[in-house]
Enzyme design. Structure first.
Site, PDB file in Angstrom:
ATOM      1  N   ASP A 142       0.804  -1.218   0.000  1.00 37.86           N
ATOM      2  CA  ASP A 142       0.000   0.000   0.000  1.00 37.86           C
ATOM      3  C   ASP A 142       0.838   1.270   0.000  1.00 37.86           C
ATOM      4  O   ASP A 142       0.675   2.129  -0.869  1.00 37.86           O
ATOM      5  CB  ASP A 142      -0.926  -0.021   1.224  1.00 37.86           C
ATOM      6  CG  ASP A 142      -1.736   1.246   1.373  1.00 37.86           C
ATOM      7  OD1 ASP A 142      -2.879   1.284   0.891  1.00 37.86           O
ATOM      8  OD2 ASP A 142      -1.225   2.217   1.969  1.00 37.86           O
ATOM      9  N   VAL A 170      -5.146   2.485  -0.412  1.00 38.46           N
ATOM     10  CA  VAL A 170      -4.977   1.785  -1.688  1.00 38.46           C
ATOM     11  C   VAL A 170      -5.383   0.324  -1.559  1.00 38.46           C
ATOM     12  O   VAL A 170      -6.102  -0.217  -2.408  1.00 38.46           O
ATOM     13  CB  VAL A 170      -3.521   1.919  -2.195  1.00 38.46           C
ATOM     14  CG1 VAL A 170      -3.278   0.992  -3.373  1.00 38.46           C
ATOM     15  CG2 VAL A 170      -3.228   3.356  -2.581  1.00 38.46           C
ATOM     16  N   ASP A 171      -4.934  -0.319  -0.503  1.00 39.57           N
ATOM     17  CA  ASP A 171      -5.319  -1.711  -0.275  1.00 39.57           C
ATOM     18  C   ASP A 171      -6.836  -1.850  -0.145  1.00 39.57           C
ATOM     19  O   ASP A 171      -7.447  -2.773  -0.695  1.00 39.57           O
ATOM     20  CB  ASP A 171      -4.672  -2.244   1.002  1.00 39.57           C
ATOM     21  CG  ASP A 171      -3.290  -2.841   0.761  1.00 39.57           C
ATOM     22  OD1 ASP A 171      -3.013  -3.278  -0.367  1.00 39.57           O
ATOM     23  OD2 ASP A 171      -2.485  -2.871   1.710  1.00 39.57           O
ATOM     24  N   MET A 172      -7.447  -0.950   0.612  1.00 39.93           N
ATOM     25  CA  MET A 172      -8.881  -1.067   0.866  1.00 39.93           C
ATOM     26  C   MET A 172      -9.692  -0.806  -0.397  1.00 39.93           C
ATOM     27  O   MET A 172     -10.665  -1.519  -0.686  1.00 39.93           O
ATOM     28  CB  MET A 172      -9.295  -0.141   1.999  1.00 39.93           C
ATOM     29  CG  MET A 172      -8.630  -0.507   3.318  1.00 39.93           C
ATOM     30  SD  MET A 172      -9.220   0.418   4.748  1.00 39.93           S
ATOM     31  CE  MET A 172     -10.804  -0.379   5.023  1.00 39.93           C
ATOM     32  N   GLY A 175      -9.520  -3.803  -2.526  1.00 36.57           N
ATOM     33  CA  GLY A 175     -10.481  -4.791  -2.078  1.00 36.57           C
ATOM     34  C   GLY A 175     -11.891  -4.479  -2.540  1.00 36.57           C
ATOM     35  O   GLY A 175     -12.633  -5.373  -2.980  1.00 36.57           O
TER      36      GLY A 175
END
Length: 372
Positions: A142, A170-172, A175
């Protein structure tokens, strides 16, 4: 207590992913009724160690991403264990994975190797940069992706250093993109009878988050900079000081600005030539902010927020995390979840009237086969 079937009841998801983007996708699908089996390596998902805090040796980070799943461990380097996985793949509607590019292919269980064997399977691949191109197949995390997609360059105080956004945005979003892609593919499968590959890359998510900075750059070519808490296009959309607590003003139009000025006792500001329009306020923000803060110097911040909201002006106190999680409206919206065994987590933000989210399995619930 009987739990009503969720919107995704009957959908079987095999979650082979680790860390954040893939597990977050799997949790959302599980919240909305999908039967999610999570397969972890013998040592478990890396985030089990991402603490403190820990409960029974497992970090809170893991707990926050892995409810509504049942977990088992398989060593996919072992052919016999891969056969067990393939037996589960044969029953699954969706597979979510974020292995390094080429890993599953080396084991003989990659997408291209299995697509004809399992033609209805929706295969969701979460990666850093995608499989090809100048950065293809490189590992991505991220914060590094925030740095290289421009997000850090626009985050921070004006004149200060670039800053990482204070959560794994960014990760979320990756997802969330994975969930959207899975749902699109499942909907299309009704028409074609075929599954397909869904790709959700951190890099793409980071670039997609650049609004309005990308839109501004496309139009005028000026490189966006840091503006602190202030919005780059409209003003006052910023944190301001009061006699007590800081307050965030989110004034989006001329009517709201006029109402703000009336509430704080400076109605003449709304008629000033420099501040009458949104464009003027944005251009002259450096002069406007101290005028507003001078007018606010005698106001109690919490009471001011109430008065502004009653007048139709979006405003908010700047709350710490604990205050946000214990706010009465957080409870009213069902945004804190509790399950047997002491689990507490953030609830599902999407509310469906007939098929709401449900919370059936605490993290670490074991399971070796799909239900039903």
């Amino acid at each position: 207590m009987t739990i009503a079937p969720g919107a995704l009841a009957g959908i079987r998801v095999l979650d082979l992913s680790r860390i954040l983007g893939g597990p977050y996708c799997g949790q959302i699908l599980g919240d909305h009724g999908a039967d999610v089996l999570k397969v972890e390596p013998p040592g478990g998902d890396d985030t089990r160690t991402w603490g403190p805090p820990f409960r029974d040796g497992v970090a809170s980070y893991y707990h926050g991403l892995n409810r509504n799943k049942r977990v088992q461990h398989l060593d996919l380097t072992d052919p016999a264990e891969r056969d067990k996985l393939l037996a589960l793949v044969a029953q699954a509607d969706v597979l979510v994975e974020n292995f390094k590019t080429g890993t599953m292919e080396r084991w003989g269980i990659g997408y291209e190797q299995l697509r004809e064997r399992f033609p209805r399977l929706v295969w969701c691949r979460v990666s850093g940069f995608g499989a090809d191109g100048p950065l293809g197949a490189l590992p991505g995390y991220d914060a590094a992706v925030q740095a290289m997609t421009g997000l850090m360059s626009v985050n921070g105080e004006a004149g200060g250093e670039p800053l990482r956004v204070g959560l794994p945005v960014v990760d979320m979003v990756t997802g969330l993109n994975a969930v959207i892609g899975v749902l699109l593919a499942l909907q299309e499968r009704h028409r074609s009878g075929q599954g397909q590959l869904v790709e959700a890359a951190l890099y793409d998510a980071g670039i997609s988050l650049l609004h309005p900075h990308a839109a501004n750059w496309f139009m005028d070519g000026r490189v966006p900079g840091r503006t602190g808490n202030a919005h780059p296009n409209i003003y006052p959309y910023d944190t301001v000081r009061t006699a007590t607590d800081p307050v965030f003003l989110a004034v989006g139009n001329d009517r709201q600005f006029a109402a703000l000025c009336r509430v704080i006792g400076v109605p003449e500001l709304a008629e000033h030539a420099d501040y009458r329009t949104a464009g003027g306020r944005s251009v002259h923000r450096a002069a406007l902010k101290p005028l507003l803060e001078a007018a606010l110097a005698t106001f109690d911040g919490r009471q001011l927020v109430d008065d502004l909201m009653a007048a139709g002006v979006p405003a908010a106190p700047v709350l710490p995390v604990d205050a946000a999680l214990t706010h009465p409206h957080t409870a009213h919206r069902g945004m804190v979840v509790e399950l047997a065994g002491g689990y507490r987590g953030v609830g599902a933000p999407v509310k469906l009237s007939r098929t709401p989210a449900s919370y059936r399995h605490a993290p670490l619930t074991p399971g070796e086969r799909f239900e039903g």
